[in-house]
Write an enzyme that holds these catalytic residues in place. Sequence first.
Site, PDB file in Angstrom:
ATOM      1  N   HIS A  57      -2.463   7.416   7.195  1.00  0.00           N
ATOM      2  CA  HIS A  57      -1.306   8.484   6.573  1.00  0.00           C
ATOM      3  C   HIS A  57      -1.943   9.535   6.072  1.00  0.00           C
ATOM      4  O   HIS A  57      -1.242  10.801   6.239  1.00  0.00           O
ATOM      5  CB  HIS A  57      -0.695   7.635   5.562  1.00  0.00           C
ATOM      6  CG  HIS A  57       0.656   6.856   5.544  1.00  0.00           C
ATOM      7  ND1 HIS A  57       1.737   7.296   6.680  1.00  0.00           N
ATOM      8  CD2 HIS A  57       0.788   5.608   5.396  1.00  0.00           C
ATOM      9  CE1 HIS A  57       2.365   6.568   6.578  1.00  0.00           C
ATOM     10  NE2 HIS A  57       2.179   5.224   5.881  1.00  0.00           N
ATOM     11  N   GLN A  94       3.129   9.778   1.289  1.00  0.00           N
ATOM     12  CA  GLN A  94       4.108   9.286   1.338  1.00  0.00           C
ATOM     13  C   GLN A  94       4.808   9.651   0.103  1.00  0.00           C
ATOM     14  O   GLN A  94       6.213   9.410  -0.147  1.00  0.00           O
ATOM     15  CB  GLN A  94       4.109   7.888   1.536  1.00  0.00           C
ATOM     16  CG  GLN A  94       3.390   7.200   2.531  1.00  0.00           C
ATOM     17  CD  GLN A  94       3.389   5.736   2.692  1.00  0.00           C
ATOM     18  OE1 GLN A  94       2.616   5.319   2.499  1.00  0.00           O
ATOM     19  NE2 GLN A  94       4.403   5.068   3.328  1.00  0.00           N
ATOM     20  N   CYS A 117       6.285   0.244   7.308  1.00  0.00           N
ATOM     21  CA  CYS A 117       6.007   1.435   6.230  1.00  0.00           C
ATOM     22  C   CYS A 117       7.140   1.634   5.667  1.00  0.00           C
ATOM     23  O   CYS A 117       8.296   1.751   5.945  1.00  0.00           O
ATOM     24  CB  CYS A 117       5.614   2.416   7.374  1.00  0.00           C
ATOM     25  SG  CYS A 117       4.968   4.202   6.615  1.00  0.00           S
ATOM     26  N   LEU A 118       6.585   2.177   4.227  1.00  0.00           N
ATOM     27  CA  LEU A 118       7.851   2.348   3.172  1.00  0.00           C
ATOM     28  C   LEU A 118       8.347   3.829   3.622  1.00  0.00           C
ATOM     29  O   LEU A 118       9.426   4.027   3.158  1.00  0.00           O
ATOM     30  CB  LEU A 118       7.083   2.462   1.900  1.00  0.00           C
ATOM     31  CG  LEU A 118       6.469   1.045   1.163  1.00  0.00           C
ATOM     32  CD1 LEU A 118       6.107   1.306  -0.164  1.00  0.00           C
ATOM     33  CD2 LEU A 118       7.751   0.130   1.271  1.00  0.00           C
ATOM     34  N   GLY A 120       0.782  -1.287  -0.046  1.00  0.00           N
ATOM     35  CA  GLY A 120      -0.090  -0.079  -0.072  1.00  0.00           C
ATOM     36  C   GLY A 120       0.912   1.304   0.012  1.00  0.00           C
ATOM     37  O   GLY A 120       2.004   1.111   0.500  1.00  0.00           O
ATOM     38  N   HIS A 171      -4.174   1.422   7.729  1.00  0.00           N
ATOM     39  CA  HIS A 171      -2.637   1.837   7.469  1.00  0.00           C
ATOM     40  C   HIS A 171      -2.569   3.170   6.808  1.00  0.00           C
ATOM     41  O   HIS A 171      -2.145   4.289   7.230  1.00  0.00           O
ATOM     42  CB  HIS A 171      -1.725   0.879   7.401  1.00  0.00           C
ATOM     43  CG  HIS A 171      -0.099   1.313   7.443  1.00  0.00           C
ATOM     44  ND1 HIS A 171       0.693   0.887   8.348  1.00  0.00           N
ATOM     45  CD2 HIS A 171       0.431   2.127   6.579  1.00  0.00           C
ATOM     46  CE1 HIS A 171       1.845   1.363   7.861  1.00  0.00           C
ATOM     47  NE2 HIS A 171       1.791   2.011   6.814  1.00  0.00           N
ATOM     48  N   GLU A 172      -3.274   2.854   5.555  1.00  0.00           N
ATOM     49  CA  GLU A 172      -3.122   4.121   4.611  1.00  0.00           C
ATOM     50  C   GLU A 172      -3.971   5.159   4.828  1.00  0.00           C
ATOM     51  O   GLU A 172      -3.463   6.347   4.316  1.00  0.00           O
ATOM     52  CB  GLU A 172      -3.126   3.363   3.041  1.00  0.00           C
ATOM     53  CG  GLU A 172      -2.363   2.138   2.734  1.00  0.00           C
ATOM     54  CD  GLU A 172      -0.888   2.636   3.019  1.00  0.00           C
ATOM     55  OE1 GLU A 172      -0.497   3.637   2.785  1.00  0.00           O
ATOM     56  OE2 GLU A 172      -0.304   1.646   3.088  1.00  0.00           O
TER      57      GLU A 172
HETATM   58 ZN    ZN Z   1       3.016   3.553   6.012  1.00  0.00          ZN
END
Ligand code: ZN
Length: 199
Positions: free
Chosen positions: A143, A54, A97-98, A49, A139-140
């Site tokens: 963000h 991000q 998380c990226l 995701g 999670h997304e």
């Molecule tokens: Zn993340």
Amino acid sequence: MSTVDTLEIVLYPHPVLRHKSKPLRRVDADLRRTVDRMFELMYEHRGVGLAANQVALPCRLFVANVTGDSDQRDAEMVFINPVISGRKGSAVAEEGCLSLPEVVADVTRPATITASAYNLAGEEFKFEVDGLLARVIQHENDHLDGVMFTDHLSSTALMEIRDEIECFEADWASRQRQGEIADDATLAADLRRLEAIWT
Ligand code: ZN
């Protein structure tokens, strides 16, 4: 928008990761190109995701593919202006998380969610999901509100990853001092400019 090809994943503690984004105003060709680029970055970094915050875009959009496999295009999902309206149960699973590469921790979240969003055709869709997809969406969606998965951790769990988090903070500060990363005032101005374009 000409900057689509240059979009890159930003790392914690980039201030956009603490920004509460506003809804997107329209679905157009720029947005579709942005979504393509976001999927590209997500696969490149082996994620499932990726939220607009991000890639330093302050708007309510995220992409997901729970298979993480770029060959499985059928599993690709785009969520524009998502709203989570119902939450049931509780589940614990490991998350990463990226924007915080290599950092993982167990996160407790509702197991099942009811939500709605718009797709790239501008159509609203509603759904109830559980399992990994429910986790990814939560999670997304976090963000988009400037929330990181680490915000859900107990202080004890946070202690375990504190050193890693501090490394990201020290690296950020050092790159900012060396001028590799713009100062906070410039980043805030960039954010306002993009917000005026997208929302
Ligand atoms: Zn993340």
